[in-house]
Design a protein around this motif. Structure first.
Motif: not given
Length: 133
Positions: A11-14, A20-21, A86-93, A114-115
């Protein structure tokens, strides 16, 4: 009897809080394979592998955030579905790597819109890939 799956997520740092969730969900509320319909509970956890105390090779720190764990009795389809929600800040990564017991390579899941989509083909274990000596 155990049923082990190796899981990694990059994942990206954001998105560290979301990773962790995910680990917390694996410890408390994950769907469990082989325990009846709807069974949930502890299947393991994910630990960061790329922190300041990393043992990765090379002379530099990794430029990615990777969490990994060996899960036991995890419903892997349920895991993929949960990661997708999960709501990811940067799902593309987000890159999810899953290697189930008796498999010899990781399946790679990445977001397409979104998939989550799997990018490694199914059925490779049936192919003749082992070297002959």
């Amino acid at each position: 009897m155990s049923h082990v799956a190796n899981v990694m997520i990059s994942v990206e740092p954001d998105d560290r809080p979301a990773a962790e969730e995910l680990s917390q969900w694996l410890q408390t509320s994950a769907l469990r394979r082989g325990f009846g319909p709807g069974a949930v509970g502890w299947v393991g956890s994910l630990s960061e592998t790329t922190g300041s105390d990393t043992r990765w090779g090379g002379g530099k720190h990794p430029e990615c955030d990777v969490y990994a764990g060996a899960l036991n009795h995890a419903d892997l389809a349920g895991l993929v579905a949960h990661v997708e929600r999960i709501v990811w800040a940067h799902p593309e990564f987000v890159q999810l790597f899953v290697m189930d017991q008796e498999q010899v390579y990781f399946r790679v899941w990445m977001f397409h819109g979104t998939r989550l989509r799997q990018f490694a083909p199914e059925g490779r274990e049936e192919e003749e890939v082992w070297p002959h000596g």
